[in-house]
Write an enzyme that holds these catalytic residues in place. Structure first.
Site, PDB file in Angstrom:
ATOM      1  CE  LYS A  27      -0.575   0.089   5.015  1.00  0.00           C
ATOM      2  NZ  LYS A  27      -1.457  -0.552   5.935  1.00  0.00           N
ATOM      3  NE  ARG A  41      -5.908  -0.057  12.034  1.00  0.00           N
ATOM      4  CZ  ARG A  41      -5.012  -0.138  10.979  1.00  0.00           C
ATOM      5  NH1 ARG A  41      -4.381   0.725  10.876  1.00  0.00           N
ATOM      6  NH2 ARG A  41      -4.560  -1.557  10.832  1.00  0.00           N
TER       7      ARG A  41
END
Ligand SMILES: *Cc1c(COP(=O)(O)O)cnc(C)c1O
Length: 371
Positions: free
Chosen positions: A37, A132
């Site tokens: 990414k 998260r």
């Protein structure tokens, strides 16, 4: 003429880093999911990772994995951002693996897999305190694992994983890794078979591996930053890991072009309001100094503190959206209009630069070959 500003991907250096990282992990019995990414999903980076021994290609964006697959990557694709309901049909076509943390999504994913005539592999995420994604209540993780195993015929429960050091800045300590293994073993007890995968985190989880305290059962890490940034990788920068010094920290660099060179005062002249970003700034008066103005700005790279100028003696004074001011008073090398200044980069700058259409991308060296 070469376009500027330009982001340069040096595939020899990228592959050198990947080989080193995959080698370290393999010695510790860990397979690498190569996370692409930070490159904006360069298919060439995925091909490099495959050539260097990664077992999966991973990204937080489906389009990036689709591109890698299109480019001919053969190893399985793994979606590492917990997926949206709206992308499940696409995901089962592109990816063989994904990270999961919601009962609702798993049920919808099961239906999508069945519709596509596929068995999709899932890794259930345990939130060990970074706050998260992931199951926070261990019993919920166990219940959903059991349900996935026994009811969801379109899914294969491949393992359990965690993520640390992202939102909550929680370090991947030996204790956290042991906790993860305990979660996985609790799941195994309920489903009555061993899990193939225990996924211990990202580049930062190489720390317990370097220290030789990684529990044996952790057998996957999802690694992006270390391979592309070397010792410019944030966690390594902060915790000062010497092991990383042998990696190239200039596998991805930035070139920016000089558009003005002048000596000017360092303190603005007039009644001061706010700068281009609407902020009240503080200016230190260092007297008159020579500066180079560069044709690149915050709109391209975000925060200029994430750029490391390679011109000896220079430092960045500041930037606006499309300009960067480099102090060159103490440089031996004399810059002139049209010259190029090189930068090493921290993670967030690369993340911005790869998605700026103002920045040209150049790739050096052959792609996906092992020397
Ligand atoms: C981005 C990400 C990674 C890779 O992180 P690096 O620091 O680039 O190694 C791994 N896992 C998840 C879930 C991620 O979002």
């Amino acid at each position: 003429m070469k376009k500027r500003p330009a982001l340069i991907f040096d595939h020899e250096k990228i592959r050198d880093n990947m080989r080193t990282v995959v080698g370290w992990c393999s010695e510790a019995g860990i397979d690498v999911a190569g996370v692409i990414k930070v490159t904006g999903g360069l298919a060439s980076a995925a091909l490099d990772y495959e050539a260097c021994g990664a077992k999966w290609i991973a990204s937080s964006r489906l389009e990036q994995l689709a591109r890698a697959k299109e480019a001919g990557v053969k190893i399985p694709m793994m979606m590492i951002r917990v997926p949206m309901l709206s992308e499940l049909d696409e995901m089962v076509k592109v990816c063989e693996y994904s990270l999961q943390s919601e009962y609702t999504t798993l049920r919808a994913l099961d239906e999508a897999a069945i519709r596509a005539g596929k068995i999709h592999n899932v890794i259930l995420m345990a939130d060990l305190g970074d706050l998260r994604e992931g199951f926070f209540d261990p019993q919920e993780l166990i219940d959903v694992a059991k349900y996935t195993e026994e009811v969801l015929t379109g899914l294969h429960l491949a393992g359990v994983g965690t993520n640390l050091g992202c939102y909550g800045s929680v370090m991947p300590t030996e204790e956290k890794m042991r906790h993860l293994v305990r979660c996985a073993e609790a799941v195994e007890k309920v489903i009555g078979r061993p899990l193939e995968i225990i996924s211990g985190g990202a580049s930062s989880s190489m720390m317990p591996m370097f220290d030789g305290v990684m529990p044996e059962r952790v057998n996957m890490l999802r690694i992006g930053a270390a391979s592309f940034l070397g010792s410019n990788e944030e966690t390594c920068r902060i915790y000062g890991r010497k092991e990383m010094d042998i990696l190239h920290d200039d596998a991805i660099t930035l070139e920016a072009e000089v558009i003005e060179v002048r000596t000017k005062p360092t303190h603005p002249i007039g009644k001061l309001g706010v700068n281009a970003f609407g902020k009240k700034a503080v200016y230190k008066d260092r007297g008159d100094r020579r500066r180079a103005l560069l044709a690149i700005g915050g709109a391209d790279f975000g925060d200029y503190n994430d750029l490391l100028p390679q011109l000896e003696g220079s430092f960045i004074l500041g930037c606006s959206g499309d300009h960067t001011i480099l102090d060159i008073e103490d440089c031996k090398e004399k810059l002139k209009v049209g010259d190029v200044v090189r930068f090493k980069l921290y993670y967030t700058a690369i993340l911005h630069l790869v998605s700026s259409e103002n920045v040209a991308k150049y790739e050096l060296g052959e792609i996906g070959v092992l020397l």
